[in-house]
Design a protein around this motif. Structure first.
Motif, PDB file in Angstrom:
ATOM      1  N   LEU A  74       0.829  -1.204   0.000  1.00  0.00           N
ATOM      2  CA  LEU A  74       0.000   0.000   0.000  1.00  0.00           C
ATOM      3  C   LEU A  74       0.864   1.254   0.000  1.00  0.00           C
ATOM      4  CD1 LEU A  74      -2.674   1.563   0.305  1.00  0.00           C
ATOM      5  CD2 LEU A  74      -2.496   1.197   2.780  1.00  0.00           C
ATOM      6  N   GLU A  75       1.885   1.280   0.851  1.00  0.00           N
ATOM      7  CA  GLU A  75       2.740   2.463   0.956  1.00  0.00           C
ATOM      8  C   GLU A  75       3.493   2.714  -0.343  1.00  0.00           C
ATOM      9  OE1 GLU A  75       5.158   2.199   4.463  1.00  0.00           O
ATOM     10  OE2 GLU A  75       3.455   1.532   5.681  1.00  0.00           O
ATOM     11  N   ASP A  76       3.943   1.638  -0.977  1.00  0.00           N
ATOM     12  CA  ASP A  76       4.635   1.790  -2.256  1.00  0.00           C
ATOM     13  C   ASP A  76       3.683   2.314  -3.321  1.00  0.00           C
ATOM     14  OD1 ASP A  76       7.048   1.275  -3.999  1.00  0.00           O
ATOM     15  OD2 ASP A  76       5.581  -0.022  -5.005  1.00  0.00           O
ATOM     16  N   ASN A  77       2.459   1.827  -3.316  1.00  0.00           N
ATOM     17  CA  ASN A  77       1.457   2.282  -4.278  1.00  0.00           C
ATOM     18  C   ASN A  77       1.175   3.769  -4.114  1.00  0.00           C
ATOM     19  OD1 ASN A  77      -1.701   2.780  -4.807  1.00  0.00           O
ATOM     20  ND2 ASN A  77      -0.976   1.170  -6.208  1.00  0.00           N
ATOM     21  N   LEU A  78       1.028   4.214  -2.864  1.00  0.00           N
ATOM     22  CA  LEU A  78       0.773   5.633  -2.606  1.00  0.00           C
ATOM     23  C   LEU A  78       1.976   6.487  -2.998  1.00  0.00           C
ATOM     24  CD1 LEU A  78      -1.007   5.379   0.872  1.00  0.00           C
ATOM     25  CD2 LEU A  78      -2.067   5.792  -1.354  1.00  0.00           C
ATOM     26  N   MET A  79       3.158   5.967  -2.758  1.00  0.00           N
ATOM     27  CA  MET A  79       4.378   6.682  -3.130  1.00  0.00           C
ATOM     28  C   MET A  79       4.476   6.829  -4.648  1.00  0.00           C
ATOM     29  SD  MET A  79       7.184   8.174  -2.054  1.00  0.00           S
ATOM     30  CE  MET A  79       7.567   7.550  -0.409  1.00  0.00           C
ATOM     31  N   ASP A  85      -0.146  12.886   0.900  1.00  0.00           N
ATOM     32  CA  ASP A  85      -1.023  13.204   2.027  1.00  0.00           C
ATOM     33  C   ASP A  85      -1.615  11.928   2.620  1.00  0.00           C
ATOM     34  OD1 ASP A  85      -2.436  12.812  -0.349  1.00  0.00           O
ATOM     35  OD2 ASP A  85      -4.134  14.039   0.315  1.00  0.00           O
ATOM     36  N   LEU A  86      -2.012  10.990   1.755  1.00  0.00           N
ATOM     37  CA  LEU A  86      -2.538   9.718   2.251  1.00  0.00           C
ATOM     38  C   LEU A  86      -1.433   8.874   2.880  1.00  0.00           C
ATOM     39  CD1 LEU A  86      -5.029   8.690  -0.586  1.00  0.00           C
ATOM     40  CD2 LEU A  86      -5.557   9.630   1.672  1.00  0.00           C
ATOM     41  N   LEU A  87      -0.251   8.935   2.308  1.00  0.00           N
ATOM     42  CA  LEU A  87       0.882   8.200   2.862  1.00  0.00           C
ATOM     43  C   LEU A  87       1.194   8.687   4.268  1.00  0.00           C
ATOM     44  CD1 LEU A  87       3.093   6.093   2.384  1.00  0.00           C
ATOM     45  CD2 LEU A  87       4.524   7.939   1.456  1.00  0.00           C
TER      46      LEU A  87
END
Length: 293
Positions: A74-79, A85-87
Protein backbone atom coordinates in the motif's frame (compact mmCIF):
# COMPACT_ATOMS: atom_id res chain seq x y z
CA UNK A 1 12.99 11.01 38.17
CA UNK A 2 11.32 8.26 36.16
CA UNK A 3 9.31 9.61 33.25
CA UNK A 4 6.11 8.24 31.76
CA UNK A 5 7.06 6.63 28.46
CA UNK A 6 4.87 3.50 28.39
CA UNK A 7 1.13 3.18 27.93
CA UNK A 8 -1.46 0.41 28.10
CA UNK A 9 -4.52 0.50 25.85
CA UNK A 10 -7.07 -2.17 26.87
CA UNK A 11 -8.94 -3.39 23.76
CA UNK A 12 -10.22 -6.84 24.67
CA UNK A 13 -13.93 -6.05 25.14
CA UNK A 14 -16.55 -7.88 23.10
CA UNK A 15 -18.27 -4.72 21.87
CA UNK A 16 -21.76 -6.14 22.37
CA UNK A 17 -23.37 -2.68 22.20
CA UNK A 18 -22.46 -2.51 18.52
CA UNK A 19 -23.61 -5.94 17.41
CA UNK A 20 -23.97 -7.15 14.73
CA UNK A 21 -21.24 -4.82 13.36
CA UNK A 22 -18.76 -6.13 15.94
CA UNK A 23 -19.45 -9.82 15.34
CA UNK A 24 -16.36 -9.97 13.11
CA UNK A 25 -14.90 -6.45 13.49
CA UNK A 26 -13.36 -5.16 16.74
CA UNK A 27 -15.31 -2.21 18.09
CA UNK A 28 -12.00 -0.34 18.33
CA UNK A 29 -11.78 -0.48 14.52
CA UNK A 30 -15.14 1.19 13.92
CA UNK A 31 -14.28 4.39 12.04
CA UNK A 32 -15.01 7.93 13.15
CA UNK A 33 -15.19 9.55 9.68
CA UNK A 34 -12.08 7.89 8.18
CA UNK A 35 -10.03 6.84 11.21
CA UNK A 36 -10.55 3.87 13.57
CA UNK A 37 -11.44 4.89 17.10
CA UNK A 38 -8.32 3.25 18.52
CA UNK A 39 -6.08 5.36 16.28
CA UNK A 40 -7.36 8.53 17.95
CA UNK A 41 -6.22 7.02 21.25
CA UNK A 42 -2.80 5.99 19.94
CA UNK A 43 -2.22 9.43 18.41
CA UNK A 44 -3.05 11.11 21.73
CA UNK A 45 -0.48 8.88 23.43
CA UNK A 46 2.16 9.79 20.83
CA UNK A 47 1.41 13.50 21.14
CA UNK A 48 1.79 13.15 24.92
CA UNK A 49 5.33 11.79 24.64
CA UNK A 50 4.63 8.06 24.95
CA UNK A 51 7.26 5.92 23.22
CA UNK A 52 6.03 2.36 23.85
CA UNK A 53 2.42 1.18 23.74
CA UNK A 54 1.02 -2.22 24.57
CA UNK A 55 -2.49 -2.98 23.35
CA UNK A 56 -4.30 -5.66 25.34
CA UNK A 57 -6.47 -7.57 22.89
CA UNK A 58 -8.70 -10.63 22.93
CA UNK A 59 -10.09 -13.19 20.55
CA UNK A 60 -11.14 -11.75 17.20
CA UNK A 61 -9.01 -8.61 17.48
CA UNK A 62 -6.43 -9.45 14.81
CA UNK A 63 -7.60 -6.50 12.70
CA UNK A 64 -6.10 -4.12 15.29
CA UNK A 65 -2.66 -5.70 14.88
CA UNK A 66 -2.98 -5.58 11.08
CA UNK A 67 -3.97 -1.91 11.20
CA UNK A 68 -0.82 -0.87 13.06
CA UNK A 69 1.45 -3.16 11.05
CA UNK A 70 3.46 -2.00 8.03
CA UNK A 71 1.76 -2.40 4.64
CA UNK A 72 4.60 -2.14 2.17
CA UNK A 73 2.45 -2.76 -0.91
CA UNK A 74 0.00 0.00 0.00
CA UNK A 75 2.74 2.46 0.96
CA UNK A 76 4.63 1.79 -2.26
CA UNK A 77 1.46 2.28 -4.28
CA UNK A 78 0.77 5.63 -2.61
CA UNK A 79 4.38 6.68 -3.13
CA UNK A 80 4.31 5.77 -6.82
CA UNK A 81 1.09 7.74 -7.31
CA UNK A 82 2.53 10.66 -5.33
CA UNK A 83 -0.37 10.57 -2.86
CA UNK A 84 1.84 11.89 -0.11
CA UNK A 85 -1.02 13.20 2.03
CA UNK A 86 -2.54 9.72 2.25
CA UNK A 87 0.88 8.20 2.86
CA UNK A 88 1.37 10.55 5.80
CA UNK A 89 -1.98 9.49 7.26
CA UNK A 90 -1.14 5.80 6.85
CA UNK A 91 2.17 6.34 8.67
CA UNK A 92 0.75 8.58 11.41
CA UNK A 93 1.60 6.08 14.15
CA UNK A 94 4.88 4.76 12.76
CA UNK A 95 7.06 6.68 15.24
CA UNK A 96 5.98 4.65 18.28
CA UNK A 97 6.62 1.03 19.24
CA UNK A 98 3.32 -0.86 19.48
CA UNK A 99 3.17 -4.27 21.15
CA UNK A 100 0.30 -6.67 21.69
CA UNK A 101 -0.74 -9.15 24.37
CA UNK A 102 -3.86 -11.26 24.75
CA UNK A 103 -6.26 -11.13 27.66
CA UNK A 104 -7.28 -14.78 27.54
CA UNK A 105 -10.41 -14.36 29.68
CA UNK A 106 -12.73 -11.33 29.98
CA UNK A 107 -12.16 -10.67 33.69
CA UNK A 108 -12.47 -6.88 33.69
CA UNK A 109 -10.43 -3.73 33.17
CA UNK A 110 -8.21 -4.34 36.18
CA UNK A 111 -7.29 -7.76 34.84
CA UNK A 112 -6.57 -6.32 31.37
CA UNK A 113 -4.12 -3.83 32.87
CA UNK A 114 -2.58 -6.61 34.99
CA UNK A 115 -1.92 -8.62 31.81
CA UNK A 116 0.62 -5.94 30.77
CA UNK A 117 2.54 -5.94 34.08
CA UNK A 118 5.72 -7.52 32.66
CA UNK A 119 5.82 -4.96 29.86
CA UNK A 120 5.55 -2.11 32.38
CA UNK A 121 8.04 -3.45 34.92
CA UNK A 122 8.87 -0.95 37.67
CA UNK A 123 8.01 2.22 35.77
CA UNK A 124 5.16 4.72 35.98
CA UNK A 125 2.76 4.22 33.08
CA UNK A 126 -0.35 5.52 31.39
CA UNK A 127 -3.65 3.79 30.68
CA UNK A 128 -5.94 5.07 27.92
CA UNK A 129 -9.39 3.58 27.37
CA UNK A 130 -10.72 3.41 23.84
CA UNK A 131 -14.30 4.44 24.64
CA UNK A 132 -13.25 8.02 25.32
CA UNK A 133 -11.90 10.36 22.65
CA UNK A 134 -10.72 13.74 23.95
CA UNK A 135 -10.13 16.81 21.80
CA UNK A 136 -8.08 19.49 23.53
CA UNK A 137 -5.41 22.06 22.83
CA UNK A 138 -2.98 20.13 25.03
CA UNK A 139 -3.47 16.35 24.80
CA UNK A 140 -5.46 15.02 27.74
CA UNK A 141 -2.81 12.48 28.67
CA UNK A 142 -0.09 15.13 28.50
CA UNK A 143 -2.04 17.16 31.07
CA UNK A 144 -2.00 14.18 33.44
CA UNK A 145 1.67 13.46 32.83
CA UNK A 146 2.50 17.07 33.70
CA UNK A 147 0.65 16.64 36.98
CA UNK A 148 2.50 13.39 37.63
CA UNK A 149 5.83 15.12 37.07
CA UNK A 150 4.83 17.83 39.55
CA UNK A 151 3.64 15.43 42.26
CA UNK A 152 5.30 12.05 41.50
CA UNK A 153 1.91 10.60 42.39
CA UNK A 154 -0.65 8.67 40.37
CA UNK A 155 -3.15 10.94 38.62
CA UNK A 156 -6.63 10.01 37.38
CA UNK A 157 -8.45 12.04 34.73
CA UNK A 158 -11.96 13.17 35.69
CA UNK A 159 -14.75 15.37 34.39
CA UNK A 160 -18.20 16.34 35.67
CA UNK A 161 -21.23 14.27 34.64
CA UNK A 162 -24.97 14.64 35.30
CA UNK A 163 -26.46 13.14 38.47
CA UNK A 164 -28.34 10.50 36.49
CA UNK A 165 -25.11 9.32 34.85
CA UNK A 166 -22.92 8.77 37.93
CA UNK A 167 -23.87 5.09 38.26
CA UNK A 168 -22.16 4.39 34.92
CA UNK A 169 -18.69 5.53 36.02
CA UNK A 170 -16.02 5.30 38.63
CA UNK A 171 -16.58 8.36 40.86
CA UNK A 172 -14.26 10.22 43.22
CA UNK A 173 -15.03 11.55 46.68
CA UNK A 174 -12.95 14.74 46.48
CA UNK A 175 -11.09 16.30 49.36
CA UNK A 176 -8.93 19.39 48.92
CA UNK A 177 -8.79 21.16 45.55
CA UNK A 178 -5.86 23.06 44.08
CA UNK A 179 -6.69 24.47 40.68
CA UNK A 180 -7.90 21.50 38.63
CA UNK A 181 -6.23 18.93 40.89
CA UNK A 182 -8.05 17.15 43.71
CA UNK A 183 -6.88 15.14 46.65
CA UNK A 184 -9.23 12.18 46.94
CA UNK A 185 -10.82 10.48 49.94
CA UNK A 186 -12.11 7.48 48.03
CA UNK A 187 -12.58 6.14 44.52
CA UNK A 188 -15.90 4.32 44.04
CA UNK A 189 -16.71 2.08 41.06
CA UNK A 190 -20.23 2.64 39.66
CA UNK A 191 -22.06 3.75 42.81
CA UNK A 192 -25.75 2.93 43.02
CA UNK A 193 -28.13 5.64 41.83
CA UNK A 194 -28.44 8.35 44.47
CA UNK A 195 -25.36 7.31 46.47
CA UNK A 196 -22.61 9.00 44.47
CA UNK A 197 -20.18 11.08 46.57
CA UNK A 198 -19.76 13.63 43.74
CA UNK A 199 -20.31 14.25 40.04
CA UNK A 200 -16.62 13.89 39.17
CA UNK A 201 -16.33 10.79 37.01
CA UNK A 202 -13.23 8.88 35.93
CA UNK A 203 -12.90 9.39 32.18
CA UNK A 204 -10.58 6.75 30.82
CA UNK A 205 -7.18 8.41 31.30
CA UNK A 206 -4.77 7.36 34.04
CA UNK A 207 -1.12 7.82 35.00
CA UNK A 208 -0.22 5.18 37.59
CA UNK A 209 2.74 4.22 39.70
CA UNK A 210 3.74 0.54 39.35
CA UNK A 211 2.73 -0.21 42.96
CA UNK A 212 -0.81 -0.59 41.57
CA UNK A 213 0.18 -4.13 40.53
CA UNK A 214 0.49 -5.17 44.19
CA UNK A 215 -3.30 -4.93 44.35
CA UNK A 216 -4.09 -6.11 40.84
CA UNK A 217 -2.02 -9.24 41.57
CA UNK A 218 -4.68 -10.31 44.07
CA UNK A 219 -7.32 -10.51 41.30
CA UNK A 220 -10.09 -9.50 43.71
CA UNK A 221 -13.49 -9.18 42.07
CA UNK A 222 -15.59 -6.06 42.43
CA UNK A 223 -18.62 -4.56 40.66
CA UNK A 224 -20.09 -6.88 38.04
CA UNK A 225 -17.99 -9.78 39.32
CA UNK A 226 -14.94 -8.37 37.50
CA UNK A 227 -11.48 -7.22 38.57
CA UNK A 228 -11.97 -3.45 38.71
CA UNK A 229 -9.14 -0.99 38.18
CA UNK A 230 -10.96 1.57 40.33
CA UNK A 231 -10.85 -0.77 43.34
CA UNK A 232 -7.08 -1.19 42.98
CA UNK A 233 -6.67 2.59 42.67
CA UNK A 234 -8.57 3.05 45.94
CA UNK A 235 -6.27 0.59 47.70
CA UNK A 236 -3.24 2.35 46.24
CA UNK A 237 -4.71 5.62 47.55
CA UNK A 238 -4.62 4.15 51.06
CA UNK A 239 -0.84 3.72 51.01
CA UNK A 240 0.24 6.61 48.75
CA UNK A 241 -1.69 9.63 47.58
CA UNK A 242 -3.55 9.40 44.28
CA UNK A 243 -4.77 12.64 42.74
CA UNK A 244 -7.66 13.33 40.40
CA UNK A 245 -7.31 15.96 37.69
CA UNK A 246 -10.23 17.71 35.99
CA UNK A 247 -8.67 17.81 32.54
CA UNK A 248 -9.40 20.43 29.91
CA UNK A 249 -10.98 19.36 26.64
CA UNK A 250 -14.09 17.98 25.00
CA UNK A 251 -14.62 14.32 25.78
CA UNK A 252 -16.62 12.12 23.41
CA UNK A 253 -18.17 8.82 24.48
CA UNK A 254 -17.81 6.42 21.56
CA UNK A 255 -18.61 3.36 23.66
CA UNK A 256 -22.35 3.53 23.02
CA UNK A 257 -24.41 4.08 19.87
CA UNK A 258 -25.73 7.61 20.40
CA UNK A 259 -22.34 8.87 21.55
CA UNK A 260 -20.71 7.25 18.52
CA UNK A 261 -23.14 8.97 16.13
CA UNK A 262 -22.73 12.34 17.87
CA UNK A 263 -18.94 12.03 17.78
CA UNK A 264 -18.95 11.16 14.08
CA UNK A 265 -21.10 14.17 13.22
CA UNK A 266 -19.15 16.62 15.37
CA UNK A 267 -15.76 15.48 14.11
CA UNK A 268 -17.06 15.51 10.54
CA UNK A 269 -18.10 19.17 10.76
CA UNK A 270 -14.70 20.01 12.23
CA UNK A 271 -13.15 18.99 8.90
CA UNK A 272 -12.98 21.81 6.35
CA UNK A 273 -13.60 19.49 3.39
CA UNK A 274 -16.75 18.03 4.97
CA UNK A 275 -18.23 20.79 7.10
CA UNK A 276 -20.48 22.57 4.59
CA UNK A 277 -21.86 19.41 2.99
CA UNK A 278 -22.54 17.71 6.33
CA UNK A 279 -24.27 20.79 7.77
CA UNK A 280 -26.40 21.12 4.63
CA UNK A 281 -27.33 17.45 4.85
CA UNK A 282 -28.25 17.74 8.52
CA UNK A 283 -30.37 20.83 7.84
CA UNK A 284 -32.20 19.12 4.99
CA UNK A 285 -32.68 15.99 7.06
CA UNK A 286 -34.16 17.97 9.95
CA UNK A 287 -36.50 19.95 7.67
CA UNK A 288 -37.73 16.82 5.91
CA UNK A 289 -38.27 15.06 9.23
CA UNK A 290 -40.36 17.98 10.51
CA UNK A 291 -42.46 17.95 7.35
CA UNK A 292 -43.01 14.18 7.52
CA UNK A 293 -43.98 14.35 11.19
Amino acid sequence: MKTVKKAIIPAAGLGTRFLPATKAMPKEMLPIVDKPTIQYIVEEAIESGIEDIIIVTGKGKRAIEDHFDKNFELEDNLMQKEKYDLLEKVNATSNVEIHFIRQKEPKGLGHAVWCARKFIGNEPFAVLLGDDIVRSEKPCLRQLINEYENTLSSVIGVQTVMDEETHRYGIIDPQEQEGRRYQVNTFVEKPKQGTSPSNLAIMGRYVLNPEIFMFLDKQEKGAGGEVQLTDAIQKLNEIQRVFAYDFEGQRYDVGEKLGFVKTTLELAISRDELKDDVLTFMKDLLENSVVKN
